[in-house]
Design an enzyme around this catalytic site. Structure first.
Site, PDB file in Angstrom:
ATOM      1  N   HIS A   1       1.202  -1.320   0.019  1.00  0.00           N
ATOM      2  CA  HIS A   1      -0.135  -0.171  -0.121  1.00  0.00           C
ATOM      3  C   HIS A   1       0.752   1.303   0.030  1.00  0.00           C
ATOM      4  O   HIS A   1       0.434   2.209  -0.680  1.00  0.00           O
ATOM      5  CB  HIS A   1      -0.933  -0.016   0.943  1.00  0.00           C
ATOM      6  CG  HIS A   1      -1.939  -0.811   1.405  1.00  0.00           C
ATOM      7  ND1 HIS A   1      -1.929  -2.326   1.129  1.00  0.00           N
ATOM      8  CD2 HIS A   1      -3.213  -0.860   0.710  1.00  0.00           C
ATOM      9  CE1 HIS A   1      -2.992  -2.890   0.808  1.00  0.00           C
ATOM     10  NE2 HIS A   1      -4.066  -1.787   1.076  1.00  0.00           N
ATOM     11  N   SER A   2       2.073   1.284   0.215  1.00  0.00           N
ATOM     12  CA  SER A   2       2.854   1.959   0.707  1.00  0.00           C
ATOM     13  C   SER A   2       4.028   1.782  -0.523  1.00  0.00           C
ATOM     14  O   SER A   2       4.991   1.051  -0.435  1.00  0.00           O
ATOM     15  CB  SER A   2       3.659   2.431   1.922  1.00  0.00           C
ATOM     16  OG  SER A   2       4.718   3.277   2.244  1.00  0.00           O
TER      17      SER A   2
END
Length: 141
Positions: free
Chosen positions: A9-10
């Site tokens: 997600h990052s």
């Protein structure tokens, strides 16, 4: 050598992991398919598909949580190329480390997948599981 595709997600998390893995397995191609445009948190099937188009050999996809896994599986369903790309649902950092080192040693995608399954079946027996941990975190709020 087997390529790795990191889906987090990052984007920063995936980039940092890629940097770490480059120290351990400098010759292994590692593709970052993390985050969203503008540095936002999230995952996107099109970023994963872009990574698919840049691999030079068979590949393993590793994800962090939730929609990263869902999007990796969706991207695999849509994939029509000729490379053997496999998804393994194992801890991202530890799984990527094991996969990168073994790829650097010349193991095949199937051999690496088998090693991941063997190593992390032990992990799953020892670990209380993410859903239980998240549930305990929720209860403590």
């Amino acid at each position: 050598m087997v390529n790795l595709i990191l889906v987090s997600h990052s984007e920063k998390l995936a980039a940092g992991l890629k940097e770490l893995l480059a120290e351990m397995a400098a010759n292994v191609e590692i593709h970052n398919a993390g985050g969203l445009d503008g540095g936002k948190i999230g995952t996107d099937v099109s970023r994963i598909e872009k990574a698919f188009s840049s691999i030079t050999d068979d590949a393993i996809i590793l994800t962090d949580i939730g929609s990263a896994t869902m999007n990796a599986e969706m991207a695999l369903e849509l994939y029509t190329g000729d490379r053997n790309i496999q998804f393994k649902d194992v801890p991202l950092v530890e799984g990527a480390f094991l996969a990168a080192v073994q790829s650097g040693q010349g193991l095949s995608v199937d051999q690496i997948v088998q090693a991941l399954e063997t190593e992390f079946s032990k992990w799953n027996k020892k670990s209380p599981g993410l859903s239980k941990i998240l549930g305990l975190c929720y209860l403590s709020l």
